[in-house]
Write a protein that holds these residues in place. Structure first.
Motif: not given
Length: 117
Positions: A1-5, A7-14
């Protein structure tokens, strides 16, 4: 996924943001940004109970955000990733630009602030 797209937050970020979402854990992280500290230093400096500090340090250690070294019978805690402070500074800058919007967010904001406004 490109930086400007978006999408759902990765589980690790959550999980990362949830680990920082508790006021006591965030206070501990901010204190450790100033340098390593013992549990007794954190309890005195933050006005928290020893059991509370120990519980939150365990959480932060489980997330590998904090680690410790022992010296004799004492344990000295420190941040494992000092760049965490850059993330928190970025969050502060973002919050400064959003004004009261985050605090008044109907889902995650502080209901007491909404009533007071």
């Amino acid at each position: 996924m490109a930086m400007n797209e978006v999408g759902p937050a990765p589980a690790s970020a959550v999980v990362l943001f949830r680990s920082l979402g508790d006021p006591a854990r965030l206070a501990i992280v901010m204190r450790l940004a100033e340098g390593e500290a013992r549990v007794v230093d954190l309890t005195r400096g933050l006005g928290l109970a020893q059991s509370t500090v120990s519980k939150h340090l365990a959480c932060l250690r489980d997330c590998r955000l904090v680690d410790f070294r022992t010296e004799g019978r004492q344990s000295f805690y420190s941040l494992t990733h000092p760049e965490l402070i850059d993330l928190l500074r970025s969050a502060e800058n973002l919050l400064a630009r959003t004004g009261e919007a985050v605090a008044l967010c109907p889902v995650y904001g502080d209901p007491a602030r909404e009533i007071a406004s």
